[in-house]
Every structure is written in structure tokens, then in C-alpha cells.
Motif scaffolding. Structure first.
Motif, short mmCIF file in Angstrom:
data_model
loop_
_atom_site.label_atom_id
_atom_site.label_comp_id
_atom_site.label_asym_id
_atom_site.label_seq_id
_atom_site.Cartn_x
_atom_site.Cartn_y
_atom_site.Cartn_z
N ASN A 56 0.84 -1.19 0.00
CA ASN A 56 0.00 0.00 0.00
C ASN A 56 0.88 1.24 0.00
N GLU A 58 1.59 5.34 -2.31
CA GLU A 58 1.45 6.15 -3.51
C GLU A 58 2.60 5.84 -4.46
N LYS A 114 -2.64 5.20 -6.36
CA LYS A 114 -2.56 4.76 -4.96
C LYS A 114 -2.98 3.30 -4.85
N HIS A 116 -4.26 0.76 -1.91
CA HIS A 116 -4.79 0.85 -0.54
C HIS A 116 -4.43 -0.35 0.33
#
Length: 142
Positions: A56, A58, A114, A116
């Protein structure tokens, strides 16, 4: 004689720290995926595919294109709970220096995403028929 030993020691120490700083700068890049597509045999049915683990966070793409790179580079990333699709368009910029002219190239498109939760994903890179053009594709974590 002692001055030569001191100078050689200083050069060795500077070289050592230079090598360490190069290694640490590569680690700062946080490259999670890399491929250089420069051989048509890397493609199967006109696409390059590979699976990899991603955590997870960016991420963003970094490209190293040139004048022979595919004009449109379609990239899909698919995971259990994640999907990303983008058609990157190759753009050139003319630079004039007074005594010469040259071009630089870059891909335009949504270059960040992104994740998650950690996942195993599959990346599919489609050069839209231009399997002869070379390009490097990296995914880096912010």
C-alpha cells in the motif's frame, strides 16, 4: 613519500564515499518495477506482461523514451482490489541552443496512483503495434 600515501588514502576514501552515495540514491528511488522494452521477443501477442508484489502507498511512473519509442503506450495494472488503465502519449520538445537543435521526449498521461492494500498485481504494457521502439518503464513509490 608520506605525502603520496596521504593523497592516495584521501582519493580512496573519497571514492568509497562516492560509491556509497550512489548506492543510497538508488535506494531512495524506491523502484518497485522496472523493464526496458527494446526487443520484440519480450512481447507476447503484442503485449508485455509481468506480475509483481506491491505494498500500500502512492506510486508514480517514470519513463525513459526516445524518438523511436511507441507513440501510444497503453499500461494496465490489475490486482484483486485494484485497477489502473492509461494510454500515455509520446510528446517531443524541440530545444534550440543557437548552434544546434535537438529533441527530448516524454509521455503525457496520468502517471500516479494509490494502492490501498498490499496486493499481487499484473502489469500489461501494450505499445500499440510498435514493438521495435525502445522504452524503459519504472514504477516508483513516493
Amino acid at each position: 613519500m608520506n605525502k603520496k600515501i596521504i593523497i592516495i588514502s584521501i582519493i580512496v576514501i573519497i571514492g568509497f564515499f562516492t560509491i556509497l552515495s550512489l548506492d543510497s540514491s538508488e535506494k531512495k528511488d524506491n523502484v518497485v518495477f522496472h523493464v526496458t522494452l527494446a526487443d520484440p521477443q519480450l512481447y507476447e501477442n503484442g503485449e508485455y506482461t509481468e506480475s509483481f508484489e506491491i505494498k500500500n502507498g502512492e506510486y508514480y511512473f517514470r519513463f525513459v523514451p526516445n524518438g523511436s519509442s511507441p507513440e501510444i503506450l497503453s499500461i494496465s495494472i490489475k490486482g484483486k482490489d485494484f485497477g489502473f488503465d492509461e494510454d500515455f502519449q509520446l510528446r517531443n520538445t524541440l530545444h534550440q541552443t543557437g548552434i544546434s537543435e535537438y529533441y527530448t521526449w516524454e509521455y503525457d498521461g496520468t502517471s500516479s496512483f494509490k494502492i490501498h492494500q498490499s496486493d499481487e498485481v499484473m502489469i500489461i504494457i501494450n505499445p500499440n503495434g510498435n514493438v521495435m521502439g525502445s522504452v524503459s518503464v519504472d514504477i516508483l513509490q513516493n
